[in-house]
Design a protein around this motif. Structure first.
Motif, mmCIF file in Angstrom:
data_model
loop_
_atom_site.group_PDB
_atom_site.id
_atom_site.type_symbol
_atom_site.label_atom_id
_atom_site.label_comp_id
_atom_site.label_asym_id
_atom_site.label_seq_id
_atom_site.Cartn_x
_atom_site.Cartn_y
_atom_site.Cartn_z
ATOM 1 N N ASP A 66 0.806 -1.217 0.000
ATOM 2 C CA ASP A 66 0.000 0.000 0.000
ATOM 3 C C ASP A 66 0.843 1.273 0.000
ATOM 4 O OD1 ASP A 66 -2.423 -1.278 -0.174
ATOM 5 O OD2 ASP A 66 -2.924 -1.063 1.944
ATOM 6 N N ASP A 67 2.099 1.196 0.412
ATOM 7 C CA ASP A 67 2.965 2.375 0.458
ATOM 8 C C ASP A 67 3.715 2.627 -0.856
ATOM 9 O OD1 ASP A 67 2.272 2.962 3.104
ATOM 10 O OD2 ASP A 67 3.801 1.596 3.877
ATOM 11 N N ARG A 68 3.598 1.710 -1.808
ATOM 12 C CA ARG A 68 4.309 1.871 -3.080
ATOM 13 C C ARG A 68 3.753 3.077 -3.841
ATOM 14 N NH1 ARG A 68 7.718 -0.801 -6.498
ATOM 15 N NH2 ARG A 68 7.408 -0.329 -8.694
ATOM 16 N N SER A 69 4.647 3.899 -4.340
ATOM 17 C CA SER A 69 4.251 5.052 -5.145
ATOM 18 C C SER A 69 3.741 4.591 -6.499
ATOM 19 C CB SER A 69 5.449 5.984 -5.359
ATOM 20 O OG SER A 69 5.871 6.525 -4.133
ATOM 21 N N VAL A 70 2.776 5.325 -7.034
ATOM 22 C CA VAL A 70 2.265 5.029 -8.370
ATOM 23 C C VAL A 70 2.648 6.159 -9.310
ATOM 24 C CG1 VAL A 70 0.363 3.619 -7.535
ATOM 25 C CG2 VAL A 70 0.010 6.044 -7.882
ATOM 26 N N GLY A 71 2.675 5.833 -10.600
ATOM 27 C CA GLY A 71 3.006 6.823 -11.607
ATOM 28 C C GLY A 71 1.798 7.162 -12.446
ATOM 29 N N ALA A 72 1.988 7.176 -13.753
ATOM 30 C CA ALA A 72 0.929 7.584 -14.677
ATOM 31 C C ALA A 72 -0.004 6.437 -15.056
ATOM 32 C CB ALA A 72 1.553 8.176 -15.942
ATOM 33 N N ARG A 73 0.425 5.177 -14.807
ATOM 34 C CA ARG A 73 -0.415 4.033 -15.178
ATOM 35 C C ARG A 73 -0.263 2.911 -14.167
ATOM 36 N NH1 ARG A 73 1.152 0.963 -20.363
ATOM 37 N NH2 ARG A 73 2.012 -0.546 -18.941
ATOM 38 N N VAL A 74 -1.403 2.311 -13.839
ATOM 39 C CA VAL A 74 -1.426 1.148 -12.944
ATOM 40 C C VAL A 74 -2.405 0.138 -13.518
ATOM 41 C CG1 VAL A 74 -2.020 0.305 -10.639
ATOM 42 C CG2 VAL A 74 -0.903 2.519 -10.893
ATOM 43 N N ASP A 75 -2.015 -1.117 -13.533
ATOM 44 C CA ASP A 75 -2.903 -2.198 -13.949
ATOM 45 C C ASP A 75 -3.425 -2.900 -12.702
ATOM 46 O OD1 ASP A 75 -2.168 -1.536 -16.518
ATOM 47 O OD2 ASP A 75 -0.848 -3.260 -16.795
ATOM 48 N N VAL A 76 -4.736 -3.143 -12.668
ATOM 49 C CA VAL A 76 -5.342 -3.855 -11.558
ATOM 50 C C VAL A 76 -5.507 -5.304 -11.989
ATOM 51 C CG1 VAL A 76 -7.338 -4.002 -10.015
ATOM 52 C CG2 VAL A 76 -6.558 -1.768 -10.842
ATOM 53 N N LEU A 77 -4.813 -6.191 -11.282
ATOM 54 C CA LEU A 77 -4.787 -7.609 -11.633
ATOM 55 C C LEU A 77 -5.585 -8.415 -10.627
ATOM 56 C CD1 LEU A 77 -0.948 -7.833 -12.302
ATOM 57 C CD2 LEU A 77 -2.755 -7.338 -13.957
ATOM 58 N N PRO A 78 -6.452 -9.287 -11.111
ATOM 59 C CA PRO A 78 -7.209 -10.144 -10.208
ATOM 60 C C PRO A 78 -6.288 -11.236 -9.667
ATOM 61 C CG PRO A 78 -7.611 -10.802 -12.446
ATOM 62 C CD PRO A 78 -6.741 -9.567 -12.504
ATOM 63 N N PRO A 79 -6.751 -11.976 -8.663
ATOM 64 C CA PRO A 79 -5.952 -13.126 -8.208
ATOM 65 C C PRO A 79 -5.843 -14.142 -9.330
ATOM 66 C CG PRO A 79 -8.105 -13.096 -7.152
ATOM 67 C CD PRO A 79 -7.997 -11.831 -7.940
ATOM 68 N N PHE A 80 -4.691 -14.760 -9.444
ATOM 69 C CA PHE A 80 -4.480 -15.778 -10.480
ATOM 70 C C PHE A 80 -4.386 -17.143 -9.850
ATOM 71 C CE2 PHE A 80 -2.809 -11.913 -12.467
ATOM 72 C CZ PHE A 80 -3.487 -11.959 -13.673
ATOM 73 N N ALA A 81 -4.971 -18.118 -10.502
ATOM 74 C CA ALA A 81 -4.891 -19.506 -10.037
ATOM 75 C C ALA A 81 -3.681 -20.159 -10.684
ATOM 76 C CB ALA A 81 -6.161 -20.263 -10.411
ATOM 77 N N GLY A 82 -3.283 -21.258 -10.132
ATOM 78 C CA GLY A 82 -2.175 -21.993 -10.721
ATOM 79 C C GLY A 82 -1.027 -22.116 -9.767
ATOM 80 N N GLY A 83 0.022 -22.725 -10.233
ATOM 81 C CA GLY A 83 1.150 -22.887 -9.335
ATOM 82 C C GLY A 83 2.233 -23.489 -10.021
#
Length: 83
Positions: A66-83
């Motif tokens: 949550d403390d990571r700085s963001v820039g001009a673009r951020v992608d929101v990724l859902p949880p991924f299954a697999g391993g």
């Protein structure tokens, strides 16, 4: 006319379903945590569930900090299954 400064947020899979869109420009925020709060408030429980176990792609790096700085673009990724 120039567009106001903001952050391009791109949504994938269940995040796109929760937002009802694949991308949008939101007012700039400083951190992942601030973006998480904006998205939860804007899109409610469905997005909150995605964000609880999903992650953000910031400058090509997957982050849940949550403390990571963001820039001009951020992608929101859902949880991924697999391993």
């Amino acid at each position: 006319m120039a567009e106001a400064a903001g952050i391009l947020v791109r949504y994938f899979a269940s995040a796109a379903e929760a937002a009802g869109r694949e991308e949008e420009v939101l007012p700039s925020v400083a951190t992942v945590g601030q973006l998480r709060a904006v998205l939860s408030e804007r899109y409610g429980d469905a997005m909150t569930r995605v964000l609880a176990s999903g992650s953000f792609l910031v400058d090509g790096v997957v982050s849940r900090d949550d403390d990571r700085s963001v820039g001009a673009r951020v992608d929101v990724l859902p949880p991924f299954a697999g391993g």
